[in-house]
Design an enzyme around this catalytic site. Structure first.
Site, PDB file in Angstrom:
ATOM      1  N   ASN A 209       3.603   5.291  -9.950  1.00 20.62           N
ATOM      2  CA  ASN A 209       5.016   4.910  -9.997  1.00 20.62           C
ATOM      3  C   ASN A 209       5.500   4.901 -11.443  1.00 20.62           C
ATOM      4  OD1 ASN A 209       4.631   2.147 -11.165  1.00 20.62           O
ATOM      5  ND2 ASN A 209       3.388   1.947  -9.307  1.00 20.62           N
ATOM      6  N   ASP A 278       0.743   0.088  -3.279  1.00 22.16           N
ATOM      7  CA  ASP A 278       0.409  -0.614  -2.032  1.00 22.16           C
ATOM      8  C   ASP A 278      -0.604   0.189  -1.220  1.00 22.16           C
ATOM      9  OD1 ASP A 278       2.021  -2.845  -2.422  1.00 22.16           O
ATOM     10  OD2 ASP A 278       3.815  -1.719  -1.831  1.00 22.16           O
ATOM     11  N   LYS A 288      -9.915  20.404  -6.122  1.00 28.94           N
ATOM     12  CA  LYS A 288      -8.452  20.516  -6.161  1.00 28.94           C
ATOM     13  C   LYS A 288      -7.950  21.122  -4.850  1.00 28.94           C
ATOM     14  CE  LYS A 288      -4.749  22.763  -8.636  1.00 28.94           C
ATOM     15  NZ  LYS A 288      -4.412  23.953  -9.374  1.00 28.94           N
ATOM     16  N   PRO A 304      -5.945  -3.568  -1.621  1.00 24.85           N
ATOM     17  CA  PRO A 304      -5.994  -5.032  -1.581  1.00 24.85           C
ATOM     18  C   PRO A 304      -4.785  -5.600  -2.309  1.00 24.85           C
ATOM     19  CG  PRO A 304      -7.607  -4.154  -3.142  1.00 24.85           C
ATOM     20  CD  PRO A 304      -7.042  -2.980  -2.396  1.00 24.85           C
ATOM     21  N   ASP A 305      -4.252  -6.715  -1.827  1.00 22.23           N
ATOM     22  CA  ASP A 305      -3.151  -7.378  -2.531  1.00 22.23           C
ATOM     23  C   ASP A 305      -3.762  -8.357  -3.526  1.00 22.23           C
ATOM     24  OD1 ASP A 305      -1.022  -9.091  -3.351  1.00 22.23           O
ATOM     25  OD2 ASP A 305       0.160  -8.267  -1.694  1.00 22.23           O
ATOM     26  N   ILE A 306      -3.745  -7.971  -4.788  1.00 25.19           N
ATOM     27  CA  ILE A 306      -4.438  -8.733  -5.839  1.00 25.19           C
ATOM     28  C   ILE A 306      -3.845 -10.131  -5.962  1.00 25.19           C
ATOM     29  CG2 ILE A 306      -5.018  -8.748  -8.301  1.00 25.19           C
ATOM     30  CD1 ILE A 306      -4.505  -5.630  -8.201  1.00 25.19           C
ATOM     31  N   PHE A 322       6.000 -10.798  -9.608  1.00 22.50           N
ATOM     32  CA  PHE A 322       7.250 -10.085  -9.850  1.00 22.50           C
ATOM     33  C   PHE A 322       7.602  -9.390  -8.536  1.00 22.50           C
ATOM     34  CE2 PHE A 322       8.667  -9.713 -14.334  1.00 22.50           C
ATOM     35  CZ  PHE A 322       7.696 -10.494 -14.945  1.00 22.50           C
ATOM     36  N   LYS A 336       8.432 -13.047  -0.561  1.00 23.70           N
ATOM     37  CA  LYS A 336       7.136 -12.849  -1.241  1.00 23.70           C
ATOM     38  C   LYS A 336       6.619 -14.164  -1.818  1.00 23.70           C
ATOM     39  CE  LYS A 336       7.798  -7.981  -2.156  1.00 23.70           C
ATOM     40  NZ  LYS A 336       8.333  -6.940  -3.013  1.00 23.70           N
ATOM     41  N   LYS A 340       3.063 -14.838  -0.110  1.00 26.20           N
ATOM     42  CA  LYS A 340       1.897 -14.691  -1.002  1.00 26.20           C
ATOM     43  C   LYS A 340       1.438 -16.037  -1.566  1.00 26.20           C
ATOM     44  CE  LYS A 340       2.924  -9.917  -2.360  1.00 26.20           C
ATOM     45  NZ  LYS A 340       2.320  -8.816  -3.095  1.00 26.20           N
TER      46      LYS A 340
END
Ligand code: PMT
Length: 396
Positions: A209, A278, A288, A304-306, A322, A336, A340
């Protein structure tokens, strides 16, 4: 925090904002500081030494080899006398000299010779401020812990509009006071994630990203300046950081996860600024991928969601997330915060090219029973205010 009896060397360089040095000197004297002004040759084209001498009550210095002072090694004596060297305005030229350790006049020489903290208030044309050369110089100075005050954005003396205006003298004094304030996060350990992650598709391609790491790196510097011991887990970015920060470089979300878990145990605060992918490709192709097919489907699997993992621990640190959102900012951010199990969430609007890879940001912070909005400002400035807010919440 009082500036009473602080010895401040005020360096004035040659830009139109030099006239504001008069007001700055007056305000510093009013705070009880002792001010000695050092002017570059170019500064004297914008404001006379006599004005600053009258306001500071001290002789203004500009010559490196001044027979009246050099018997006592004038520049070294000034460098030792200072509790702070404040350069305002700081031109692009002065910043370049500081970044490269040049010492060809009194001001640049005493900056090199001093052990006191150095603060600079940049002031220049917006194009000069945004040039690659100045950006590189600012990175170097930031990595060396030079305190960067501003600049502001807006109409410029040259008729252009943009970032590069010197902060107003009152704002500079407020920031300087803060520099002398007791370190709010002394003895605290902070773990911060920053930048993007890269999820390999094949040996030459990846999913990622637009995160540049600027916001997370600014958080790390602000935490360091507040006295914390900082570990920064950084995705692939082209930024440098002060050597006092324990930096760990990673590429993928999985490695970022591993490194966070390895380092989280003794942390008091966890700040997740990273834009973690995600999803990742289910398999990394060994070779390749060839463009034989007209269509290609990638199968993705969840990372995994750290942050959620850290916030779910039984003895969790103070957890700050954030939330980068293009719509329904508050709604998604609050979601969130709860889902979370966070102590605080910083909502970051990223519509219309905002947020990602920009110098400035606009933020809205939410916690269980409160919120605070931050107007658009440089990420470095916002980071300072956010760390202040986090300190208030963790120390109470
Ligand atoms: O790097 P810059 O160019 O300066 O840009 C800054 C920024 C826009 C990237 C930054 O300010 C920001 O908003 N970061 C969060 C980006 C994001 O996409 O967040 P999210 O809504 O997907 O995730 C919410 C929180 O969970 C974040 O704190 C994130 O770090 C964390 N998370 C998300 C997914 C995951 N697998 N693990 C996580 O820890």
């Amino acid at each position: 925090m009082s500036l009473k009896n602080k010895n401040i060397v005020l360096g004035v360089t040659g830009g139109i904002a030099a006239y504001k040095a008069a007001e700055l000197t007056r305000l510093l004297i009013k705070e009880g500081s002792k001010v000695r002004v050092v002017m570059t040759e170019a500064a004297q084209a914008f404001i006379t030494p006599l004005t600053l001498q009258a306001l500071s009550g001290e002789a203004v210095r500009s010559e490196l080899f001044d027979p009246a002072h050099e018997a006592a090694m004038g520049h070294i004596e000034l460098a030792r006398w200072a509790d702070l060297v404040l350069v305002a305005p700081a031109t692009a030229n002065l910043l370049a000299k500081l970044a490269h350790g040049r010492a060809d006049d009194l001001l640049s020489t005493l900056c090199l010779a001093t052990e006191a903290p150095i603060a600079v208030a940049p002031a220049m044309n917006q194009q000069m401020w945004q040039s690659d050369a100045t950006k590189d110089n600012m990175k170097r100075l930031q990595a060396r812990n030079v305190v960067i005050l501003g600049p502001d954005s807006g109409d410029q003396a040259c008729g252009e509009t943009g970032p590069g205006r010197m902060l107003e003298p009152a704002a500079i004094v407020a920031r300087i006071k803060n520099e002398f304030a007791p370190k709010r996060l002394e003895n605290k350990r902070i773990l911060i994630t920053a930048g993007p992650t890269r999820e390999p598709i094949d040996p030459v391609r990846y999913l990622s990203n637009r995160s540049s790491g600027k916001m997370g790196f600014a958080m790390a510097i602000a935490a360091l300046q507040a006295g914390a011991e900082v570990t920064l887990i950084a995705g692939p970015v082209s930024l440098e950081i002060n050597k006092a920060v324990n930096r760990i470089n990673v590429e993928t979300a999985a490695t970022m996860h591993t490194k966070v878990i390895e380092n989280i145990d003794s942390c008091d605060i966890f700040i997740a600024t990273a834009a973690v992918s995600d999803y990742r490709p289910e398999f990394m192709e060994a070779q390749k991928i060839k463009k034989d097919a007209d269509q290609l489907t990638l199968s993705l699997t969840k990372n995994p969601d750290i942050l959620a993992d850290v916030a779910g621990r039984s003895s969790k640190p103070f957890c700050v997330g954030f939330a980068a959102e293009t719509q329904n900012l508050e709604h998604y951010a609050r979601q969130k915060l709860i889902s979370k199990n966070l102590d605080m969430i910083i909502a970051n609007p990223v519509d219309n090219g905002r947020g990602f890879d920009q110098e400035d940001n606009t933020l809205h912070v939410f916690w269980k029973d409160g919120d605070k909005a931050f107007a658009t400002a440089p990420k470095t400035e916002l980071a300072r205010q956010l760390i202040h807010l986090i300190a208030e919440h963790t120390l109470n």
